[in-house]
Design an enzyme around this catalytic site. Structure first.
Site, mmCIF file in Angstrom:
data_model
loop_
_atom_site.group_PDB
_atom_site.id
_atom_site.type_symbol
_atom_site.label_atom_id
_atom_site.label_comp_id
_atom_site.label_asym_id
_atom_site.label_seq_id
_atom_site.Cartn_x
_atom_site.Cartn_y
_atom_site.Cartn_z
ATOM 1 N N ARG A 46 -48.924 -84.195 17.049
ATOM 2 C CA ARG A 46 -49.052 -83.844 15.911
ATOM 3 C C ARG A 46 -50.303 -82.744 15.394
ATOM 4 N NH1 ARG A 46 -47.960 -89.326 15.065
ATOM 5 N NH2 ARG A 46 -49.914 -89.885 14.836
ATOM 6 N N LYS A 136 -53.005 -83.619 -3.863
ATOM 7 C CA LYS A 136 -51.491 -83.441 -4.317
ATOM 8 C C LYS A 136 -50.944 -84.999 -4.321
ATOM 9 C CE LYS A 136 -47.485 -83.411 -1.799
ATOM 10 N NZ LYS A 136 -46.524 -82.949 -0.686
ATOM 11 N N GLU A 177 -47.033 -83.207 -8.600
ATOM 12 C CA GLU A 177 -45.635 -82.801 -8.093
ATOM 13 C C GLU A 177 -44.610 -83.700 -8.421
ATOM 14 O OE1 GLU A 177 -45.282 -82.983 -3.906
ATOM 15 O OE2 GLU A 177 -43.466 -81.467 -3.843
ATOM 16 N N LYS A 219 -46.843 -78.632 -9.431
ATOM 17 C CA LYS A 219 -45.922 -78.223 -8.244
ATOM 18 C C LYS A 219 -44.669 -78.896 -8.434
ATOM 19 C CE LYS A 219 -45.269 -79.083 -3.249
ATOM 20 N NZ LYS A 219 -45.703 -78.636 -1.993
#
Ligand code: 13P
Length: 337
Positions: A46, A136, A177, A219
């Protein structure tokens, strides 16, 4: 933290036709992406995946901020420079995904409710200390036969508002978002109705929570046909409907709106962003915050092989150039060659 600073960070995130890279896939999602190219998902693979994108030379010409996942916030590039420091050196603002994912509730089959408010104030302090200056939180709204319910939209809006207030109190700009999923057989008209209701409800809750809208980024999904809808809207229809939805839902004092790609291909998400700009959206700045539409094609080119890194980074640059041009309404199909 004075609100002026929050405002200037929010403005910088959407200035100069640049946008956000959403490099914040959770471990399960990153695992899916890595398995799609035959790589086992480990902390190290990752890290290599993030390294591919974050070390691409010239990324700062297109990207103003990168949303990171918690694991990546503490990781370093292959030369030992912490990713956060690497981004800061390039003038890119580090961000952090802070929600803990979404769960179903018994009484609301087929719908999801995002979690993560518990202990968030303390986590924000830690993220700030690590260098994050924006964040976010993603809510998921599903379109179906009798979905979404008002309850799902309202509960998610309340969580988004609580999150945004905590973010600003910690000196961190919130990206809110509420994603209306592309999956389903609904048409673009239904997408416009649901997206408008969702975003309006979200801003109502933000206002009730005294969130400073001038230091908040939205978003959102584009207004687009469901992926199983037999009649797919054209880019022009998507551009027109998306700008209409924005004008009907987004308060003027919000500095920026960014789109997720939501399952569109890299090319589709670029064409549709370009189409949005043809309809003169505003007064806010309008840009991108893509994960798959920027990283999906380069990921395939990389295929986990060190020898493919330069070609994968070239592909990544191509995708970033495309969306940067689209933000100016200047993307053309020739840019794919
Ligand atoms: P996609 O662009 O792949 O939809 O991801 C954006 C994102 O951040 C979803 O939360």
């Amino acid at each position: 933290m004075p609100s002026e600073t929050l405002q200037s960070i929010a403005q910088k995130l959407v200035a100069n036709y640049k946008g956000l890279l959403a490099a914040d896939e959770s471990v399960p999602t990153a695992t899916k992406r890595l398995e799609s190219i035959g790589l086992e998902s480990t902390e190290e693979t990752r890290r290599q995946y993030r390294n591919l994108f974050l070390t691409t030379e010239g990324i700062e010409n297109y990207i103003s901020g990168v949303i990171l996942f918690e694991e990546t916030l503490g990781q370093s590039d292959s030369h030992g420079t912490p990713f956060v420091e690497l981004l800061q050196q390039k003038g890119i603002i580090p961000g952090i995904k802070v929600d803990k994912g979404a769960v179903e509730k018994n009484d609301y089959p087929g719908e999801k409710f995002t979690e993560g408010l518990d202990g968030l104030a303390k986590r924000f302090q830690e993220y700030y200390a690590l260098g994050a200056r924006f964040s976010k939180w993603r809510a998921i709204i599903t379109i179906g036969d009798s979905l979404p319910t008002d309850h799902c939209i309202e509960e998610n809006a309340k969580s988004l508002a609580s999150y945004a207030a905590l973010a600003q109190a910690a000196g961190i700009v919130p990206v809110i978002e509420p994603e209306v999923l592309i999956t389903g057989d609904h048409d673009i008209k239904r997408s416009e109705e649901v997206t408008t209701q969702t975003v309006k409800t979200t801003f109502d809750e933000l206002k009730k929570n005294n969130v400073d809208l001038s230091a908040t980024i939205l978003k959102t999904s584009m207004v687009i046909s469901g992926d199983k809808c037999p009649t797919q809207a054209t880019s022009e229809e998507i551009g027109a409907a998306t700008v209409r939805f924005l004008k009907n839902s987004v308060p003027d004092d919000v500095p920026g709106v960014v789109f997720l790609s939501g399952g569109q291909t890299g090319v589709q998400a670029t064409e549709n962003l370009n189409a949005v700009h043809k309809f003169n959206p505003g007064p806010w700045q309008v840009s991108f915050s893509y994960a798959r539409a920027l990283q999906g094609d380069p990921l395939k080119v990389w295929a986990g092989q060190a020898a493919n890194i330069p070609a994968a980074q070239t592909e990544f640059i191509k995708r970033m150039k495309g969306v940067h041009a689209a933000n100016q309404g200047q993307y053309t199909a020739e840019m794919e060659n």
